[in-house]
Design an enzyme around this catalytic site. Structure first.
Site, PDB file in Angstrom:
ATOM      1  N   HIS A 215       2.952  16.561   2.017  1.00 26.65           N
ATOM      2  CA  HIS A 215       4.462  16.722   1.616  1.00 26.65           C
ATOM      3  C   HIS A 215       5.241  17.887   2.378  1.00 26.65           C
ATOM      4  CE1 HIS A 215       2.761  14.842  -2.151  1.00 26.65           C
ATOM      5  NE2 HIS A 215       3.289  13.808  -1.265  1.00 26.65           N
TER       6      HIS A 215
ATOM      7  N   ASP B 172       5.586   9.366  -5.601  1.00 32.49           N
ATOM      8  CA  ASP B 172       5.096  10.530  -6.307  1.00 32.49           C
ATOM      9  C   ASP B 172       6.002  11.637  -6.052  1.00 32.49           C
ATOM     10  OD1 ASP B 172       4.580  11.850  -3.794  1.00 32.49           O
ATOM     11  OD2 ASP B 172       2.856  10.745  -3.388  1.00 32.49           O
TER      12      ASP B 172
ATOM     13  N   ASP C 256       6.994   7.510   4.117  1.00 38.76           N
ATOM     14  CA  ASP C 256       5.820   7.972   3.314  1.00 38.76           C
ATOM     15  C   ASP C 256       5.175   6.720   2.402  1.00 38.76           C
ATOM     16  OD1 ASP C 256       4.014   9.121   1.661  1.00 38.76           O
ATOM     17  OD2 ASP C 256       5.506  10.146   0.296  1.00 38.76           O
TER      18      ASP C 256
END
Lengths: 276, 276, 276, 276
Positions: free
Chosen positions: A62, A86, A155
Site C-alpha cells: 500500500h 481493502d 490496485d
C-alpha cells in the site's frame, strides 16, 4: 498439522500458511472471497484462493503503490484508485494533505464490506469524507473519465477473473485520457520470476503511451517470489527527478524518500524486461 | 498432487515445491542432505529440510555475497569463503581477476561432492587452480588465520546445527583478526520479517568490531520472505563510496553497479534494525 | 516437513505420506510410474500418482484377490492374472499347489521391471517356472482365450488410463468365454464410499453374465476409504458353500478360512449396492 | 489448493481434507476444539487436530459402538456412555426401546454445546427425556457407580489428553464394578496398523477382568487406517451366541445382524493381537 491454506503461485510452487479460523467465505458475484485469521500474517483476505493482503505485510504494497506516484506529482489533488477495495491504498493516499478527493472504484462491494469488518487497520479510512467509494467497474469508470485525475493507481488482482481487462493496452489508453495533462498512473504488475512476459508486455504497452515509463519493485513476502513490480506511467513528471524538498515526513514502515529512488534500481534480469 | 517438498520457514508459514525425483538423500556427519529435482526451480540442495540453493534462483545470492565486498575492496587478492560448499560464491569470486587465491572451507565434504555431481552449473569452478578447497571447520580455520585475507564471505546455513558458532561475536572478532588491515567481510544474516532479532544482534556485534558496518538486501524467492539480508563489516573501505571506475563489466543476472548502491537502501522497518 | 507424497483420492480428500527418497520415476508408454521409499509403508509403487501397492499393507489385497476364488474353486489348475505386474497376486496364487500354470498378462513391462528391482518381497515369484509372464494387453488376451482358465483375477488400476476397458460389460463377457465351464473370476472394484456407482454398475453387469455373483471386502489402509471391494463372478461354485475340508493351512497375514466367509458379509450401505 | 485440514495420524502418514469454512474454534478447558465444514465429509468435529466425527461417516462408529453390546445384552435398561459428547452413540442407544435411561458423561461441555449447534443430525437426541447428560469426569463417575448399568460404552478420544485414564486396567476394573452382574462394556480401541501394542494391552487387561472378551472391527474412512477396533468385555453374555430372535429391525446404514457376527471375524494379523 491442522488447518493450512496453500496457494499454488505457479503450477509447481506455492506458499502455505497456518489458518486459525475462517471469518467469512462467500462466492460473490465476481470471485470467491475468504477472510481468514492466520497464525503468521494476522487476518488475510483471499480472492479466488490467492492472497490479496494480510495485516502483517500489507504496508509494503500500500505504501509503495501510493507514495511513489504521489511524491512524483508536485501537487496531487484528485486521485483515483481502481480496485483496492481493502482500503489500504486509500489510507496511504490520505496521508498526502494535498489530496482533496480520492475516488475508489471497486467492482466487488463484498471486498469493501468484509475488509471494513475484518481488516479495520487497513480499511479504516474508507469512510473519510475526502474519500468517495464507488462499487462499479473500474474499466468503465476510466472510459467515462477525461482529464479528471492527477494520479491513478490500479490496485487490481491478477489478470484473471474480474481484472482481466485491466492489463490491456486499451485500458492504459483510457487511463491516459482520464488523467490530467501532467497526470501519473501506477499499476501493480506482478513478479519477474514467474510472470516476466506479463511485465515485458505491460511495460511495452505503457511506454508507447506515456513519455515517462518506469518499473519499480518492493518486497512483499506473501506475494509470489517476494519481489513485486509496479509499472509507472507519467505524462511529464519523472519519479527519479523528484526534488528533496518535495518530500515530507510520513508515518511509514517501508517507504522512505531514499527508497523512493532505490526502488527503481532493478536487478539485471528485471531491468532486461524493460529493454527493447 | 504427487510429490511435494514443504519447508516450514516459520512454525506457521512455509513454501511448497513440486519434486520430480530425489537424486540423493543422506544423513551426513553434520546434517541431512537431499538433492532433489524440482519442477519449478531445477535441481535443489536441501540441508536439514531447508532450501540451500536452486539452479533457478542461485545467482542472486551468490552474486550478492561475492560482488558487493569484492568491488568495495580496491584490489582483493586473497579471499576466504566459509561454508558455501555448493561452489556458487567461488564461481562469482573467480570473475574477479585480481583474486589470486580463493579458499573454501566447508565443514561437510558431502555438500561439495553432491553439488559437483548435481549442480554443475553452480559448483563448476571448485576445481579451478585458483581455488583451494578445504573440508574443515570454518570457525577453527578463522581462529588460526591472521591478517590472511582481503575479503571473507560467510556463506553459512541458518544459526542451527553446524553453523551455530558462525553467528557469535567471538566469530566476528576472529574474522577481524583473520582479515588484513583493510579487509572486508560479509555474512548472510537471514530475513527481517521472521528474524529481526538476529539481524539486530549481528549488526550490533559487527558494528562494535568493524568501523564500517552496513546491511544490504537482495530478493531470493526460495528463502524465507523473499528478502534476504547481508551484513558487511569493513575495516576501512566503505561500500557506498566505491568509485565508478572501480567497476568493470561482469556477466551477472542480478548484480549491477547501480544495484550495488541501491541494495544498501533499506525499507524503513529494516533500517530500524540497524539503529541503536 | 520435508518431502511428502499426497494422493487426492477424491477432489476433496486424500492421504499424505512422508517420502524418504524416489528410486525411479518414469513416464512409461502407459502411465507415470514412481517407485518411492516411504517412512510409514516401506517401498511404494505409484502409477499416475495413485498408490498401487506398498510393502507394509500389500498382503491384504494380494491375499484377498487370490485365495477367495482359489479356495472357492475345487481344483484350480490354470490361473490368469490380468494386470498385477507387481507380482503380489502371483505370489499368493503359487501357494496353491494345484495350480500348474499361472499366466500374468501385464500391459506395462516397466511395472514388472521395477517391481522386481524395488519390491522383491512382492515380485519374488515372477520367475517361478509355474509362471508365464506376458507383457501384453489383458483385454486382447482375454478376447483370444476360450475355456482356458479355471480362475481369472483382474488386478487392474482405476478405470482410467490403460485399465478403462477392464470395467466394461464386454470385458466380463470375454472373461466368461475365457473361463472353463466351472470357472471363477474376481476383479478389484474400488471402494463404496466414493465409487458406489461403479460398484453398483459392475455388480449388475457381472450378475447378468455369471449365475453366482458376490461382493466381498477387505481393509487396505492406503486405498481410498480403507475399505476395498472385490466382485466375484462364478459359473457354478459358490464361495459361501466352500466345505471346511477344502481349506488347507496357508502362510497368510490377512486371509483365514473364517474371514473367507465373513468378508462377504457387507455393511448395509454396501449390501444395498448389490440390490437392483 | 485453498484451505485443507491435515491430520498426521502417525508421524509419517495422514489424511487431508478440503475445508470450506471453520464454524467454531476454541481452546476449551480440556482440548482444542474445531468445528469445520469439509467438502467431502460434511461438518466435522476436530479435537486436538484429530478427526472425531463427520456427518458423512459417523454412522459406522456410532452404530457399531451401540448395537453390538445392546443386542448382546438380552434386555438393556440402563446404559452409560462415557465421552461421546457429540451424541451419536446416544442416538443409536435410543433406538433400543428397552433402554429406560441412557446417561452420558462427557468431560467437556463444549463438545456437547457445539455438536448440538453444528451436528444436529448426530446430537439431535441429547435432549430426549430418556437421556441424562452430565458434564463430568467419566473416570470419576465410573468410580462412584456400583452395579448401576447393563451396558457401558466408552466413546473416548485417543489415549492422550483428557482420555488417558480411560485406557488403564484400573478403569476397566471400575467398569466391572459399575456394571450389573450380567453387564457388558465396549470401548473403542484404535486401529491395528499403527496401534497394535495398545490393542494387545487393552485386550489383555480386559480379558483378566471379564470372562468374555472379544475384539471386533468396523471400517471408518476418516480414522487412521480405515479399520477400527472395539474391545468388548462381558460378564456372562457372549456376542457370538446372540439368538436370531433377539434381533429386531433397526434403521441403520452399517450394522446388520449378520455383520454383528462377521465383525468379530478378524484378519489374521489382528486376531494375533488377541492371543497370548
Amino acid at each position: 498439522m491442522g488447518l493450512w491454506f496453500t496457494e499454488k503461485q505457479t503450477e509447481n510452487f506455492g506458499i502455505t500458511a497456518k489458518v486459525n479460523r475462517t471469518y467469512h467465505t462467500e462466492q460473490t458475484d465476481f470471485q470467491k472471497l475468504d477472510m481468514v485469521e492466520t497464525a503468521e500474517w494476522g487476518n488475510m483476505l483471499l480472492l479466488d484462493d490467492m492472497v490479496m493482503t494480510t495485516e502483517k505485510d500489507e504496508f509494503v504494497y500500500h505504501e509503495m503503490v501510493a507514495h511513489v506516484p504521489l511524491f512524483t506529482h508536485p501537487n496531487p489533488k484528485h486521485v483515483l484508485v481502481v480496485g483496492g477495495g481493502d482500503g489500504g491504498v486509500i489510507r496511504e493516499v490520505l496521508k498526502h494533505k494535498s489530496v482533496e478527493k480520492a475516488v475508489l472504484v471497486e467492482i466487488d462491494g463484498k471486498v469493501i464490506e468484509y475488509s471494513k469488518k475484518y481488516l479495520p487497520s487497513i480499511a479504516g479510512e474508507l469512510d473519510n469524507p475526502r474519500v468517495e467509494v464507488r462499487v462499479a467497474d473500474g474499466f468503465m469508470h476510466i472510459a467515462e473519465s477525461e482529464k479528471a485525475y492527477d494520479v491513478i493507481m490500479v490496485d487490481s488482482t491478477e489478470p484473471v477473473g474480474p481484472a482481466v481487462n485491466l492489463f490491456t493496452r486499451g485500458f492504459y489508453s483510457g487511463i491516459a485520457k482520464a488523467l490530467k495533462d501532467d497526470g501519473i498512473f501506477v499499476a501493480q504488475t506482478d513478479n519477474p520470476w514467474f510472470k516476466s512476459d506479463l511485465i515485458r508486455q505491460v511495460y511495452k504497452d505503457v511506454a508507447e503511451i506515456f513519455p515517462v515509463t518506469k518499473l519499480y519493485t518492493a518486497n512483499i513476502p506473501t506475494y509470489p517470489s517476494g519481489l513485486w513490480t509496479f509499472t509507472l506511467g507519467s505524462k511529464i513528471h519523472d519519479p527519479l527527478k523528484v526534488k528533496e524538498e518535495r518530500f515530507f515526513e510520513l508515518d511509514t514502515k517501508y517507504y522512505t524518500s531514499s527508497l523512493h529512488f532505490a526502488s527503481f534500481v532493478l536487478p539485471k534480469f528485471v531491468e532486461d524486461l524493460t529493454k527493447k
